[in-house]
Scaffold this motif. Sequence first.
Motif, PDB file in Angstrom:
ATOM      1  N   ALA A 125     -11.256   2.245  10.158  1.00 19.45           N
ATOM      2  CA  ALA A 125     -12.621   1.768  10.365  1.00 19.45           C
ATOM      3  C   ALA A 125     -13.098   0.951   9.160  1.00 19.45           C
ATOM      4  N   ASP A 126     -14.308   1.218   8.666  1.00 18.92           N
ATOM      5  CA  ASP A 126     -14.941   0.374   7.647  1.00 18.92           C
ATOM      6  C   ASP A 126     -14.418   0.714   6.255  1.00 18.92           C
ATOM      7  N   ILE A 127     -13.486  -0.083   5.763  1.00 16.17           N
ATOM      8  CA  ILE A 127     -12.745   0.192   4.535  1.00 16.17           C
ATOM      9  C   ILE A 127     -13.552  -0.111   3.270  1.00 16.17           C
ATOM     10  N   CYS A 128     -13.019   0.384   2.148  1.00 15.05           N
ATOM     11  CA  CYS A 128     -13.619   0.156   0.829  1.00 15.05           C
ATOM     12  C   CYS A 128     -12.490  -0.050  -0.173  1.00 15.05           C
ATOM     13  N   TYR A 129     -12.684  -0.966  -1.138  1.00 16.99           N
ATOM     14  CA  TYR A 129     -11.676  -1.175  -2.178  1.00 16.99           C
ATOM     15  C   TYR A 129     -12.325  -0.998  -3.545  1.00 16.99           C
ATOM     16  N   ILE A 130     -11.669  -0.212  -4.413  1.00 16.64           N
ATOM     17  CA  ILE A 130     -12.145   0.005  -5.777  1.00 16.64           C
ATOM     18  C   ILE A 130     -11.165  -0.693  -6.728  1.00 16.64           C
ATOM     19  N   PRO A 131     -11.501  -1.890  -7.202  1.00 17.36           N
ATOM     20  CA  PRO A 131     -10.554  -2.672  -8.014  1.00 17.36           C
ATOM     21  C   PRO A 131     -10.077  -1.956  -9.270  1.00 17.36           C
ATOM     22  N   GLU A 132     -11.006  -1.296  -9.994  1.00 19.56           N
ATOM     23  CA  GLU A 132     -10.628  -0.676 -11.255  1.00 19.56           C
ATOM     24  C   GLU A 132      -9.699   0.521 -11.067  1.00 19.56           C
ATOM     25  N   LEU A 171       0.829  -1.200   0.000  1.00 21.98           N
ATOM     26  CA  LEU A 171       0.000   0.000   0.000  1.00 21.98           C
ATOM     27  C   LEU A 171       0.866   1.254   0.000  1.00 21.98           C
ATOM     28  N   THR A 172       0.550   2.164  -0.908  1.00 20.68           N
ATOM     29  CA  THR A 172       1.247   3.443  -0.992  1.00 20.68           C
ATOM     30  C   THR A 172       0.211   4.560  -0.939  1.00 20.68           C
ATOM     31  N   LYS A 173       0.413   5.515  -0.054  1.00 16.57           N
ATOM     32  CA  LYS A 173      -0.567   6.582   0.110  1.00 16.57           C
ATOM     33  C   LYS A 173      -0.725   7.379  -1.184  1.00 16.57           C
ATOM     34  N   ALA A 174      -1.998   7.516  -1.620  1.00 16.23           N
ATOM     35  CA  ALA A 174      -2.299   8.258  -2.842  1.00 16.23           C
ATOM     36  C   ALA A 174      -2.828   9.649  -2.536  1.00 16.23           C
ATOM     37  N   TRP A 175      -3.742   9.764  -1.578  1.00 15.96           N
ATOM     38  CA  TRP A 175      -4.280  11.065  -1.189  1.00 15.96           C
ATOM     39  C   TRP A 175      -4.991  10.967   0.153  1.00 15.96           C
ATOM     40  N   GLU A 176      -5.283  12.132   0.728  1.00 16.64           N
ATOM     41  CA  GLU A 176      -6.046  12.215   1.968  1.00 16.64           C
ATOM     42  C   GLU A 176      -6.955  13.422   1.886  1.00 16.64           C
ATOM     43  N   THR A 177      -8.196  13.269   2.339  1.00 16.53           N
ATOM     44  CA  THR A 177      -9.121  14.403   2.335  1.00 16.53           C
ATOM     45  C   THR A 177      -8.688  15.436   3.378  1.00 16.53           C
ATOM     46  N   ASP A 178      -9.281  16.610   3.289  1.00 12.61           N
ATOM     47  CA  ASP A 178      -9.126  17.594   4.361  1.00 12.61           C
ATOM     48  C   ASP A 178      -9.724  17.002   5.639  1.00 12.61           C
ATOM     49  N   LYS A 214      -7.673   0.525  -8.263  1.00 14.83           N
ATOM     50  CA  LYS A 214      -6.639  -0.033  -7.384  1.00 14.83           C
ATOM     51  C   LYS A 214      -6.428   0.831  -6.144  1.00 14.83           C
ATOM     52  N   LEU A 215      -7.540   1.273  -5.554  1.00 16.62           N
ATOM     53  CA  LEU A 215      -7.485   2.139  -4.380  1.00 16.62           C
ATOM     54  C   LEU A 215      -8.166   1.478  -3.189  1.00 16.62           C
ATOM     55  N   LEU A 216      -7.471   1.472  -2.055  1.00 17.37           N
ATOM     56  CA  LEU A 216      -8.053   1.052  -0.786  1.00 17.37           C
ATOM     57  C   LEU A 216      -8.318   2.310   0.029  1.00 17.37           C
ATOM     58  N   LEU A 217      -9.561   2.495   0.454  1.00 16.04           N
ATOM     59  CA  LEU A 217      -9.976   3.703   1.165  1.00 16.04           C
ATOM     60  C   LEU A 217     -10.173   3.380   2.631  1.00 16.04           C
ATOM     61  N   VAL A 218      -9.556   4.186   3.496  1.00 12.86           N
ATOM     62  CA  VAL A 218      -9.559   3.927   4.932  1.00 12.86           C
ATOM     63  C   VAL A 218     -10.122   5.125   5.697  1.00 12.86           C
ATOM     64  N   PRO A 219     -11.288   4.973   6.345  1.00 15.65           N
ATOM     65  CA  PRO A 219     -11.791   6.044   7.218  1.00 15.65           C
ATOM     66  C   PRO A 219     -10.964   6.069   8.499  1.00 15.65           C
ATOM     67  N   THR A 220     -10.532   7.255   8.901  1.00 14.61           N
ATOM     68  CA  THR A 220      -9.634   7.367  10.052  1.00 14.61           C
ATOM     69  C   THR A 220     -10.357   7.671  11.359  1.00 14.61           C
ATOM     70  N   PHE A 221     -11.698   7.670  11.346  1.00 15.83           N
ATOM     71  CA  PHE A 221     -12.517   7.849  12.536  1.00 15.83           C
ATOM     72  C   PHE A 221     -12.146   9.157  13.250  1.00 15.83           C
ATOM     73  N   PHE A 222     -11.432   9.093  14.360  1.00 21.30           N
ATOM     74  CA  PHE A 222     -11.058  10.314  15.075  1.00 21.30           C
ATOM     75  C   PHE A 222     -10.040  11.159  14.308  1.00 21.30           C
ATOM     76  N   GLY A 223      -9.462  10.584  13.245  1.00 19.91           N
ATOM     77  CA  GLY A 223      -8.531  11.344  12.406  1.00 19.91           C
ATOM     78  C   GLY A 223      -9.230  12.310  11.463  1.00 19.91           C
ATOM     79  N   LYS A 224     -10.564  12.200  11.356  1.00 19.57           N
ATOM     80  CA  LYS A 224     -11.400  13.157  10.622  1.00 19.57           C
ATOM     81  C   LYS A 224     -11.124  13.199   9.118  1.00 19.57           C
ATOM     82  N   SER A 225     -10.726  12.081   8.538  1.00 22.75           N
ATOM     83  CA  SER A 225     -10.429  12.086   7.116  1.00 22.75           C
ATOM     84  C   SER A 225     -10.627  10.691   6.514  1.00 22.75           C
ATOM     85  N   ILE A 226     -10.560  10.652   5.181  1.00 25.50           N
ATOM     86  CA  ILE A 226     -10.449   9.396   4.444  1.00 25.50           C
ATOM     87  C   ILE A 226      -9.080   9.403   3.788  1.00 25.50           C
ATOM     88  N   VAL A 227      -8.345   8.301   3.926  1.00 25.35           N
ATOM     89  CA  VAL A 227      -7.044   8.182   3.291  1.00 25.35           C
ATOM     90  C   VAL A 227      -7.128   7.087   2.221  1.00 25.35           C
TER      91      VAL A 227
END
Length: 293
Positions: A266-273, A38-45, A275-288
């Motif tokens: 928390a409750d992750i999501c994967y988009i195969p097409e 896994l390599t970090k692609a982006w993070e929301t505000d 190739k992104l794994l999305l991770v909610p950070t809960f108290f981190g207040k973002s999606i990475v």
Amino acid sequence: MRTNILLASLVVLGFACQPTKQKEETASTPEKIAVPVLTKAWETDTVLLTSESVIYDEFRDVLYVSNINAVPPTAKDDDGFISIISTDGEILELNWVNEISAPKGMGIIDSSLFVTNIDEVVEIDIPSGVIVGRYPINGAKFLNDISISSGNEVFISDTGTNTIHVLNNGDVRSWLNDSSLVGPNGLLHQGSHLMVASYGGNEFSRIDINTKMRETITDSIPGGDGIVSYGDHYFVSNWNGEVHFVDTAGNRTLVLDTKTKGQNAADICYIPEKKLLLVPTFFGKSIVAYEVK
């Protein structure tokens, strides 16, 4: 004569040895499964408020995020909301749907988004962003994740009562109540099986839909939260801030650890097409988002 006998013996011996040699050449060892990186692609505000779950809407190419907002996550305070973000991390609409106390797991059927909310499931009409249905579940204490079957049945985990419910065409029934689940959280419906991550029991298991017999895949993921498939394998998140790769043989590898950063997983999501794994950070207040290679 002795020479001829010796030559004949060598020929016979050669033929006798040939099958053994061929067997050795064709024998194969089990193929080693490559562990993804896994390599970090982006993070929301960091404007999301207790981001618990994220789901991809393939038809509209956007992401929905459930925000619990103030805790505890069992408070009926109506301060929770759903956000819409782009697949590159831009916040498109922070407060898209309100009037939800503690939204957690989500699932999509056609133009409806189903969201757990403590002791009910909320149905949102996606085109209008309006709540069109509320389905209370008697006795529920902590409705958590959602997974949709191929037949559009909504499977719902209740972490607080060790129960899995099913919502189908507005009707709710208790599908399985089993104390050995020890806080069922993450769900993933896969044909004849339902994959379950236990929050309190450290187990990632598989339940046969017909017999309801449960088989442990691995028992070393404490605080189990989200489950997504990765080919024939799985990513399973640990709410404390870990993501594990679990292969078909049940081998487990830690591929992400953000505990030292103070970020949950928390409750992750994967988009195969993508190739992104999305991770909610809960108290981190973002999606990475992480690129998976």
